[in-house]
Design a protein around this motif. Sequence first.
Motif, PDB file in Angstrom:
ATOM      1  N   ARG A   2     -74.260  55.494  -5.622  1.00 34.31           N
ATOM      2  CA  ARG A   2     -73.791  56.769  -4.752  1.00 34.31           C
ATOM      3  C   ARG A   2     -72.429  56.298  -4.012  1.00 34.31           C
ATOM      4  O   ARG A   2     -72.934  55.507  -2.800  1.00 34.31           O
ATOM      5  CB  ARG A   2     -74.419  57.389  -3.698  1.00 34.31           C
ATOM      6  CG  ARG A   2     -74.384  58.838  -2.916  1.00 34.31           C
ATOM      7  CD  ARG A   2     -75.626  59.614  -2.611  1.00 34.31           C
ATOM      8  NE  ARG A   2     -74.283  60.490  -1.481  1.00 34.31           N
ATOM      9  CZ  ARG A   2     -74.494  60.576  -0.395  1.00 34.31           C
ATOM     10  NH1 ARG A   2     -74.719  59.364   0.296  1.00 34.31           N
ATOM     11  NH2 ARG A   2     -73.877  61.421   0.306  1.00 34.31           N
ATOM     12  N   GLU A   3     -71.948  57.367  -3.555  1.00 39.62           N
ATOM     13  CA  GLU A   3     -69.681  56.608  -3.503  1.00 39.62           C
ATOM     14  C   GLU A   3     -69.753  57.558  -2.135  1.00 39.62           C
ATOM     15  O   GLU A   3     -69.829  58.248  -1.369  1.00 39.62           O
ATOM     16  CB  GLU A   3     -68.508  56.770  -4.613  1.00 39.62           C
ATOM     17  CG  GLU A   3     -68.905  55.214  -5.060  1.00 39.62           C
ATOM     18  CD  GLU A   3     -67.646  56.012  -5.799  1.00 39.62           C
ATOM     19  OE1 GLU A   3     -66.804  56.416  -5.605  1.00 39.62           O
ATOM     20  OE2 GLU A   3     -67.240  54.168  -6.875  1.00 39.62           O
ATOM     21  N   ILE A   4     -69.577  56.368  -0.894  1.00 39.62           N
ATOM     22  CA  ILE A   4     -69.091  57.086  -0.027  1.00 39.62           C
ATOM     23  C   ILE A   4     -67.619  57.228   0.639  1.00 39.62           C
ATOM     24  O   ILE A   4     -67.676  55.607   1.255  1.00 39.62           O
ATOM     25  CB  ILE A   4     -70.443  57.146   1.353  1.00 39.62           C
ATOM     26  CG1 ILE A   4     -71.850  57.876   0.953  1.00 39.62           C
ATOM     27  CG2 ILE A   4     -70.234  57.910   2.850  1.00 39.62           C
ATOM     28  CD1 ILE A   4     -72.720  57.720   2.321  1.00 39.62           C
ATOM     29  N   ASP A  66     -78.344  51.568  -2.107  1.00 33.61           N
ATOM     30  CA  ASP A  66     -77.374  52.206  -2.866  1.00 33.61           C
ATOM     31  C   ASP A  66     -76.317  53.066  -3.009  1.00 33.61           C
ATOM     32  O   ASP A  66     -75.850  53.897  -3.177  1.00 33.61           O
ATOM     33  CB  ASP A  66     -77.930  53.097  -3.996  1.00 33.61           C
ATOM     34  CG  ASP A  66     -79.963  52.156  -4.178  1.00 33.61           C
ATOM     35  OD1 ASP A  66     -79.584  51.015  -5.058  1.00 33.61           O
ATOM     36  OD2 ASP A  66     -80.623  53.065  -4.716  1.00 33.61           O
ATOM     37  N   VAL A  67     -75.916  52.566  -1.954  1.00 34.33           N
ATOM     38  CA  VAL A  67     -74.503  53.390  -1.320  1.00 34.33           C
ATOM     39  C   VAL A  67     -73.297  52.283  -1.666  1.00 34.33           C
ATOM     40  O   VAL A  67     -74.090  50.615  -1.305  1.00 34.33           O
ATOM     41  CB  VAL A  67     -74.186  53.418   0.216  1.00 34.33           C
ATOM     42  CG1 VAL A  67     -73.268  54.117   0.270  1.00 34.33           C
ATOM     43  CG2 VAL A  67     -75.749  54.415   0.378  1.00 34.33           C
ATOM     44  N   HIS A  68     -72.252  53.017  -2.214  1.00 33.86           N
ATOM     45  CA  HIS A  68     -71.340  52.307  -2.325  1.00 33.86           C
ATOM     46  C   HIS A  68     -70.145  52.848  -1.703  1.00 33.86           C
ATOM     47  O   HIS A  68     -69.650  53.921  -1.842  1.00 33.86           O
ATOM     48  CB  HIS A  68     -70.450  52.091  -3.922  1.00 33.86           C
ATOM     49  CG  HIS A  68     -69.306  51.500  -3.628  1.00 33.86           C
ATOM     50  ND1 HIS A  68     -68.617  51.593  -5.135  1.00 33.86           N
ATOM     51  CD2 HIS A  68     -68.549  50.515  -3.620  1.00 33.86           C
ATOM     52  CE1 HIS A  68     -67.456  50.844  -5.049  1.00 33.86           C
ATOM     53  NE2 HIS A  68     -67.837  49.893  -3.618  1.00 33.86           N
ATOM     54  N   ASP A 122     -79.945  56.089  -0.543  1.00 32.52           N
ATOM     55  CA  ASP A 122     -78.410  56.355  -1.058  1.00 32.52           C
ATOM     56  C   ASP A 122     -78.305  56.715  -0.406  1.00 32.52           C
ATOM     57  O   ASP A 122     -77.338  57.631  -0.539  1.00 32.52           O
ATOM     58  CB  ASP A 122     -78.519  56.322  -2.700  1.00 32.52           C
ATOM     59  CG  ASP A 122     -79.126  57.947  -2.581  1.00 32.52           C
ATOM     60  OD1 ASP A 122     -80.053  58.484  -1.387  1.00 32.52           O
ATOM     61  OD2 ASP A 122     -79.005  58.742  -3.806  1.00 32.52           O
ATOM     62  N   ARG A 123     -78.358  56.384   1.105  1.00 25.96           N
ATOM     63  CA  ARG A 123     -77.626  57.537   2.418  1.00 25.96           C
ATOM     64  C   ARG A 123     -77.091  56.707   3.287  1.00 25.96           C
ATOM     65  O   ARG A 123     -77.658  55.273   3.341  1.00 25.96           O
ATOM     66  CB  ARG A 123     -79.234  58.345   3.198  1.00 25.96           C
ATOM     67  CG  ARG A 123     -79.519  59.842   2.193  1.00 25.96           C
ATOM     68  CD  ARG A 123     -78.315  60.224   1.963  1.00 25.96           C
ATOM     69  NE  ARG A 123     -78.637  61.578   1.139  1.00 25.96           N
ATOM     70  CZ  ARG A 123     -78.487  62.091   0.239  1.00 25.96           C
ATOM     71  NH1 ARG A 123     -78.110  60.731  -0.822  1.00 25.96           N
ATOM     72  NH2 ARG A 123     -79.311  62.699  -0.160  1.00 25.96           N
TER      73      ARG A 123
END
Lengths: 266, 189
Positions: A2-4, A66-68, A122-123
């Motif tokens: 998941r993209e932030i 799972d964060v990008h 993914d947070r």
Amino acid sequence: MREIPVEKVAETVARLCQEANSDLGEDVLAALRSALLENARIAREESVPICQDCGIAVVFLEIGQDVHFVGGNLYEAVRAGVADGYALGYLRKSVVRQPFSARVNTGDNAPPVIYTDIVPGDRAKIIVMVKGGGAENMSRLAMLTPSQGREGVVESVVRAVDEAGSNPCPPVIVGVGIGGTADAAMVLAKKVLLRKVGEPHADPEVASLEAELLDKINAIGIGPSGLGGRMTALAVHVEVFPTHIASLPVAVNLQCHAARHREAVL
Amino acid sequence: MKETGAPIRITSPLDDRVVKSLRAGDQVRITGVLYTARDAAHKRLVDGLKKGESPPFDLTGQTIYYVGPTPARPGRVIGSAGPTTSGRMDSYTPLLLAHGVKGMIGKGQRSESVKEAIGKYKAIYFAAVGGAGALISRSIKKSEVIAYADLGAEAIHRLEVEEFPAIVINDTEGGDLYEEGKAKYRRGG
């Protein structure tokens, strides 16, 4: 994955810096009275900082594996967020560069101190703690020997609070880190200040140590503002970590009654 | 420690007679002029005095408030303005008292040499409530930077205050409210 976008990080940090400085948490409010309650009310209603010491920003990042982060450098975004928050919030800039010599103010309260934990999911959770110098200066680290045990821990924590006296703006929250290495114990002592005020540790043995420490600290007599009284600490929070067979590190990090921290999840 | 009575109204600059009459535990309300100074301003003030330079304001009878306020929002006099820890000023204080400073406002205990100097020069040390900077700011009616502007929040501000709330910690006769207060509430060994 998941993209932030990192600009989202910067915006969030900026908001948390401002909110933490003028909006005291409900748990802390419940434990305070009189002038301090009135002060907190004025601060909230008029968006004036609770304390003129708006602290150095200590930013805890709990990042899901799972964060990008996209669009730039994460730490630069956190730094930019602190600078924006302190400018927009009319907060005091209290950070100087080259601590042992010229001590010239950086002008934007940056850089923050950043801690990063990688967690499942993914947070990304961002916690901003604004830490005043008066209480931070009363921090202590004792590298006890294993034979000193629980009694040694109690003695060194109570002594740290006694010697701090009226300096750290009592009633304080006492953060205690036991175990690990010297540096790890200090980080435990700081992080445990984020726990809800007065909530006991899940391990009954640690909770009983917290209760004993609170009783002994409140027997010192320092009291609110150091003018004498039965409430020197609102709470004692202890966190533990396994340690070396030769070691018993005990770290104490004091938090003034203006226990300011805010968090957000992206 | 005295039980709290009606606050004593005093004015600053301080009068010797008033200073000598105050006792540890007295609650006061201060009206008049205070000068702000904390770590960096103290260092510069004292370095100057040691070189024989004249200070940026007449020190005689003045009260120094250990504070670095937050910036004022538009239309406001000042931001949050509570006391900082006084102990960091201890090494500079005796010389300032020797040059005529009479009052200090901060928070936290002072060193033995400061307590001696308070007796010797007939000065007085007050505490304001730490962490109550929003509340305290309401008693500040005017604020202007008069020296060391490059120090930002640490610059020397001249404040005009009305009914500024404080309590006497160390008096000219050796009284010490922190010691007395702690002794009164200490339990066990």
